[in-house]
Design a protein around this motif. Structure first.
Motif, PDB file in Angstrom:
ATOM      1  N   VAL A  16      -5.296  -0.978  -2.909  1.00  0.00           N
ATOM      2  CA  VAL A  16      -4.058  -0.805  -3.097  1.00  0.00           C
ATOM      3  C   VAL A  16      -4.304   0.356  -3.676  1.00  0.00           C
ATOM      4  N   THR A  17      -6.123   0.534  -4.597  1.00  0.00           N
ATOM      5  CA  THR A  17      -5.812   2.166  -4.955  1.00  0.00           C
ATOM      6  C   THR A  17      -5.968   3.642  -4.142  1.00  0.00           C
ATOM      7  N   GLU A  18      -5.695   3.353  -2.779  1.00  0.00           N
ATOM      8  CA  GLU A  18      -5.794   4.470  -1.828  1.00  0.00           C
ATOM      9  C   GLU A  18      -4.637   4.523  -1.597  1.00  0.00           C
ATOM     10  N   GLU A  19      -3.385   2.950  -1.057  1.00  0.00           N
ATOM     11  CA  GLU A  19      -2.296   3.322  -1.040  1.00  0.00           C
ATOM     12  C   GLU A  19      -1.346   3.980  -2.496  1.00  0.00           C
ATOM     13  N   VAL A  20      -1.707   3.566  -4.004  1.00  0.00           N
ATOM     14  CA  VAL A  20      -1.206   3.896  -4.869  1.00  0.00           C
ATOM     15  C   VAL A  20      -1.257   5.466  -5.242  1.00  0.00           C
ATOM     16  N   SER A  21      -3.277   5.668  -4.621  1.00  0.00           N
ATOM     17  CA  SER A  21      -2.617   7.113  -4.779  1.00  0.00           C
ATOM     18  C   SER A  21      -2.567   8.225  -4.346  1.00  0.00           C
ATOM     19  N   GLN A  22      -1.644   7.419  -2.955  1.00  0.00           N
ATOM     20  CA  GLN A  22      -0.843   8.727  -2.413  1.00  0.00           C
ATOM     21  C   GLN A  22       0.368   9.215  -2.989  1.00  0.00           C
ATOM     22  N   ILE A  23       0.684   7.819  -3.828  1.00  0.00           N
ATOM     23  CA  ILE A  23       2.044   8.894  -3.998  1.00  0.00           C
ATOM     24  C   ILE A  23       2.072  10.266  -4.553  1.00  0.00           C
ATOM     25  N   GLY A  54      -5.577  -8.128 -11.977  1.00  0.00           N
ATOM     26  CA  GLY A  54      -4.088  -8.089 -10.836  1.00  0.00           C
ATOM     27  C   GLY A  54      -2.895  -6.779 -11.522  1.00  0.00           C
ATOM     28  N   ALA A  55      -4.098  -6.751 -12.754  1.00  0.00           N
ATOM     29  CA  ALA A  55      -3.168  -5.281 -13.114  1.00  0.00           C
ATOM     30  C   ALA A  55      -3.744  -3.646 -12.777  1.00  0.00           C
ATOM     31  N   VAL A  56      -2.558  -3.138 -12.115  1.00  0.00           N
ATOM     32  CA  VAL A  56      -2.578  -1.821 -11.860  1.00  0.00           C
ATOM     33  C   VAL A  56      -2.273  -0.625 -12.581  1.00  0.00           C
ATOM     34  N   THR A  57      -2.620   0.114 -13.338  1.00  0.00           N
ATOM     35  CA  THR A  57      -2.968   1.077 -13.765  1.00  0.00           C
ATOM     36  C   THR A  57      -2.183   2.417 -13.193  1.00  0.00           C
ATOM     37  N   VAL A  58      -1.138   3.070 -12.792  1.00  0.00           N
ATOM     38  CA  VAL A  58      -0.926   4.105 -12.498  1.00  0.00           C
ATOM     39  C   VAL A  58      -0.634   5.691 -13.688  1.00  0.00           C
ATOM     40  N   THR A  59      -1.422   6.374 -13.396  1.00  0.00           N
ATOM     41  CA  THR A  59      -1.718   7.611 -14.426  1.00  0.00           C
ATOM     42  C   THR A  59      -1.177   8.985 -13.794  1.00  0.00           C
ATOM     43  N   SER A  60       0.312   9.305 -14.207  1.00  0.00           N
ATOM     44  CA  SER A  60       0.662  10.533 -13.561  1.00  0.00           C
ATOM     45  C   SER A  60       1.301  11.636 -14.548  1.00  0.00           C
ATOM     46  N   ALA A  61       1.587  12.706 -14.069  1.00  0.00           N
ATOM     47  CA  ALA A  61       1.749  14.074 -14.686  1.00  0.00           C
ATOM     48  C   ALA A  61       3.080  13.246 -14.705  1.00  0.00           C
ATOM     49  N   GLU A  62       4.264  12.776 -14.175  1.00  0.00           N
ATOM     50  CA  GLU A  62       5.743  12.997 -14.334  1.00  0.00           C
ATOM     51  C   GLU A  62       5.956  11.271 -14.695  1.00  0.00           C
ATOM     52  N   PRO A  63       6.495  10.493 -14.921  1.00  0.00           N
ATOM     53  CA  PRO A  63       7.004   8.984 -14.857  1.00  0.00           C
ATOM     54  C   PRO A  63       7.067   8.747 -12.967  1.00  0.00           C
ATOM     55  N   VAL A  64       6.206   7.442 -12.119  1.00  0.00           N
ATOM     56  CA  VAL A  64       6.302   7.486 -10.321  1.00  0.00           C
ATOM     57  C   VAL A  64       7.700   6.246 -10.488  1.00  0.00           C
ATOM     58  N   ALA A  65       8.232   6.037  -9.851  1.00  0.00           N
ATOM     59  CA  ALA A  65       9.340   5.075  -9.570  1.00  0.00           C
ATOM     60  C   ALA A  65       8.813   3.966  -9.427  1.00  0.00           C
ATOM     61  N   GLU A  66       9.054   2.937  -9.803  1.00  0.00           N
ATOM     62  CA  GLU A  66       8.597   1.168  -9.710  1.00  0.00           C
ATOM     63  C   GLU A  66       8.413   1.144  -7.959  1.00  0.00           C
ATOM     64  N   ALA A  67       9.787   1.794  -7.172  1.00  0.00           N
ATOM     65  CA  ALA A  67      10.033   0.993  -5.501  1.00  0.00           C
ATOM     66  C   ALA A  67       9.013   2.150  -5.191  1.00  0.00           C
ATOM     67  N   ASP A  68       8.882   3.216  -5.588  1.00  0.00           N
ATOM     68  CA  ASP A  68       6.920   3.886  -4.805  1.00  0.00           C
ATOM     69  C   ASP A  68       6.291   3.170  -4.903  1.00  0.00           C
ATOM     70  N   VAL A  69       6.400   2.558  -6.401  1.00  0.00           N
ATOM     71  CA  VAL A  69       4.635   1.892  -6.613  1.00  0.00           C
ATOM     72  C   VAL A  69       4.666   0.447  -5.014  1.00  0.00           C
ATOM     73  N   ARG A  70       5.469   0.282  -5.679  1.00  0.00           N
ATOM     74  CA  ARG A  70       5.848  -1.545  -4.231  1.00  0.00           C
ATOM     75  C   ARG A  70       5.481  -1.155  -3.512  1.00  0.00           C
TER      76      ARG A  70
END
Length: 68
Positions: free
Chosen positions: A20-27, A40-56
């Protein structure tokens, strides 16, 4: 910096967390991914908001699903 937390179902081990970490890191724009296997919590940090569809899509690519 933007931080969003999602719940991923189906993770059972360290390999799951790594996948999961590897795939989400590629967004594009994602600067950090923190996965808590116990909750089961996944916290995503980004410079700009990331679309939930991309995370999904990234989570599904890893073989898991966002809960809810």
């Amino acid at each position: 910096m933007t931080e969003s937390t999602y719940t991923v179902s189906g993770m059972t081990c360290g390999h799951c967390v790594a996948s999961v970490t590897e795939e989400v890191s590629q967004i594009p724009g994602v600067t950090g991914v923190d996965v808590d296997l116990a909750t089961g919590a996944v916290t995503v940090t980004s410079a700009e908001p990331v679309a939930e569809a991309d995370v999904r899509a990234a989570v599904e690519e890893a073989g898991y699903a966002l809960a809810g």
